[in-house]
Design an enzyme around this catalytic site. Structure first.
Site, PDB file in Angstrom:
ATOM      1  N   CYS A 148     -37.462  28.714   2.975  1.00  0.00           N
ATOM      2  CA  CYS A 148     -36.672  27.950   3.943  1.00  0.00           C
ATOM      3  C   CYS A 148     -37.564  27.162   4.883  1.00  0.00           C
ATOM      4  O   CYS A 148     -37.244  26.030   5.256  1.00  0.00           O
ATOM      5  CB  CYS A 148     -35.767  28.891   4.732  1.00  0.00           C
ATOM      6  SG  CYS A 148     -36.629  30.258   5.539  1.00  0.00           S
ATOM      7  N   GLU A 196     -30.017  32.492   9.904  1.00  0.00           N
ATOM      8  CA  GLU A 196     -31.251  31.785   9.545  1.00  0.00           C
ATOM      9  C   GLU A 196     -30.934  31.044   8.259  1.00  0.00           C
ATOM     10  O   GLU A 196     -30.822  31.659   7.202  1.00  0.00           O
ATOM     11  CB  GLU A 196     -32.404  32.775   9.383  1.00  0.00           C
ATOM     12  CG  GLU A 196     -33.774  32.114   9.394  1.00  0.00           C
ATOM     13  CD  GLU A 196     -34.139  31.512   8.055  1.00  0.00           C
ATOM     14  OE1 GLU A 196     -33.983  30.269   7.917  1.00  0.00           O
ATOM     15  OE2 GLU A 196     -34.559  32.248   7.164  1.00  0.00           O
ATOM     16  N   SER A 209     -27.797  29.683   2.937  1.00  0.00           N
ATOM     17  CA  SER A 209     -27.551  28.245   3.026  1.00  0.00           C
ATOM     18  C   SER A 209     -26.641  27.932   4.213  1.00  0.00           C
ATOM     19  O   SER A 209     -25.919  28.810   4.711  1.00  0.00           O
ATOM     20  CB  SER A 209     -26.886  27.760   1.737  1.00  0.00           C
ATOM     21  OG  SER A 209     -25.578  28.318   1.635  1.00  0.00           O
TER      22      SER A 209
END
Length: 465
Positions: free
Chosen positions: A271, A237, A216
């Site tokens: 994601c 990432e 996150s």
């Protein structure tokens, strides 16, 4: 109290389909993880001198090992985090593809480069491995998240440490076994069974030279700060709320199909999933009707069975957080077109859900919905759609549906503020294309040769005479 204390000393994996415990794994002591880091560094001291061609041969064998144990590992991933087992097999196919591409292309990506320097001298650029790289990885793609950074760094000549998410500890340990059985030197890739406090000590360890995290934005801020205090490079990432734009000249049937897949793939816990669907006014109603119908038809079911479209979410808290985001969005003006109710059955299920009238100030617009909830947004035209798409603190991926491919490419190239754009389809990653984001979605790139050079020393050798 005794049972509580015993659990606190163990990593516990739980089946999200029924909430039942799968296994327990003991945490490492500080001395155990310190020894593991030392051994990884010692293995690196030899591995760095292996020719890239020799490293590539072992990476190729790692891919063969993943293929040989694909069914076994896919089933374990499903038990630990709830993904459809056939999607777990597809995840492993991608991992195998990464190994194959890296083995084939890695040596030339790492070749020395020569450049002329003033006064007739000779310049040599060499990509030297730097040491032990520490990866902190999440649960949603238990194999891919690891392979993505580990294979690139092993190819580059580095050693690799892994702190995997607690819920997929078994998958992480199986990967360690597969890597070792493929002939990778002992201790060069090692799993750390550690707490968050211990993880901070790993970041600060003098033998750890770089840190990579998938997680996150809040986790990224913490890890980047801790690594920055140690002057260690990071690759991050992070999350996103990817926008998929549907223009007036889109193939509507294909757009609906791809957008539904993009929202529910991996149970919506991706994601780079399609999350915000921005549709121009001219075709909004048509798209909305078809999209909602398709989402209503999605079947929740046993992820081990091929007839299921959607499995459970990975953890109870994640499911409850998602439902809270839906509730808060509705309180702020969003409308539920389908889904939106938390099932009462055992396990951590959530139905395919569509929210309409999504606007700024709602979690469905502003935040990442990490589960099978779609945010449907009406735009006036293409310019307005692109404005809405970029009206986000995130920038990982996005999509455009249009039959005018040249125009779509121009929009992607010049205006879409993301690291990746998919045109007329939904995609995750390609071994030969860079993967990564901008803004709060992080920085650094993986795949396509880029990941091999994130944690190397681009060393300049100047031969003057």
């Amino acid at each position: 109290m005794a049972d509580s204390q015993r659990l606190s000393d163990m990593l516990v994996t739980v089946n999200p389909t029924n909430g039942e415990e799968i296994d327990r794994y003991p945490y490492m002591s500080d001395s155990e993880f310190d020894t593991t880091i030392q051994k990884c560094h010692e293995a690196f001291l030899n591995w760095r001198h292996e020719a890239p061609k020799e490293r590539a041969e072992i990476i190729k064998k790692i891919g063969e090992g993943l293929k040989a144990r694909k069914t076994e590992l896919a089933q374990l991933m499903t038990k630990e985090m709830g993904k459809l087992v056939n999607q777990g097999e597809a995840e492993l196919d991608l991992c195998i593809g990464i190994c194959d591409w890296t083995a084939q292309n890695g040596p030339k990506e790492l070749n020395n480069e020569e450049r002329e320097i003033p006064n007739g001298g000779r310049g040599i650029i060499t990509y030297s491995p730097i040491g032990v790289i520490y990866g902190i990885q999440p649960w949603n793609f238990p194999a891919y998240q690891v392979v993505r950074y580990a294979i690139a760094n092993l190819m580059a000549g580095n050693g690799v440490l892994l702190k995997h998410a607690e819920s997929v500890t078994g998958s992480g340990l199986m990967l360690e076994e597969i890597f070792r059985d493929a002939g990778l030197p002992e201790n060069l890739f090692s799993v750390l069974r550690i707490t968050h406090d211990q993880s901070d000590k790993v970041i600060a360890h003098k033998l750890v030279r770089g840190v990579t995290l998938t997680g996150s934005p809040s986790a990224g801020e913490i890890i980047a700060k801790k690594a920055g205090e140690q002057l260690k490079k990071t690759v991050l990432e992070l999350g996103s709320n990817d926008a998929y734009i549907v223009l007036e000249d889109a193939d509507l049937e294909n757009a609906v199909k791809q957008c539904v897949t993009g929202r529910i793939f991996n149970n919506g816990e991706t994601c780079v999933a399609a999350k915000r669907f921005i549709v121009v006014d001219a075709i909004y109603d048509q798209f909305r009707d078809a999209f909602v119908k398709a989402m209503k038809d999605i079947k929740l079911g046993d992820p081990m069975k091929n007839e299921s479209d959607l499995g459970p979410m990975a953890r109870e808290d994640l499911r409850d957080d998602l439902h809270d985001q839906v509730r808060k969005s509705v309180e702020n003006g969003a409308q539920i077109a389908c889904g939106g109710e938390k099932p009462t059955q055992r396990g951590w299920w959530y139905p395919a859900t569509v929210l309409e009238d999504v606007k700024p100030g709602q979690p469905a617009y502003d935040d990442e919905l990490f589960g099978p909830v779609a945010a449907l947004i009406r735009a006036k035209d293409a310019d307005d759609a692109m404005r809405i798409a970029n009206d986000s603190r995130f920038g990982l991926g996005g999509g455009i549906f249009s039959e005018n491919r040249d125009r779509a490419i121009e929009l992607a190239e010049k205006y879409f503020d993301t690291g990746m754009v998919f045109i007329n389809g939904f995609g995750l990653a390609q071994p030969n294309m860079p993967f990564g984001g901008v803004k709060n979605s992080g920085y650094g790139r993986e795949h396509g040769g880029f990941g091999m050079k994130e944690f190397v020393n681009a060393k300049a050798i100047n031969v003057m005479g």
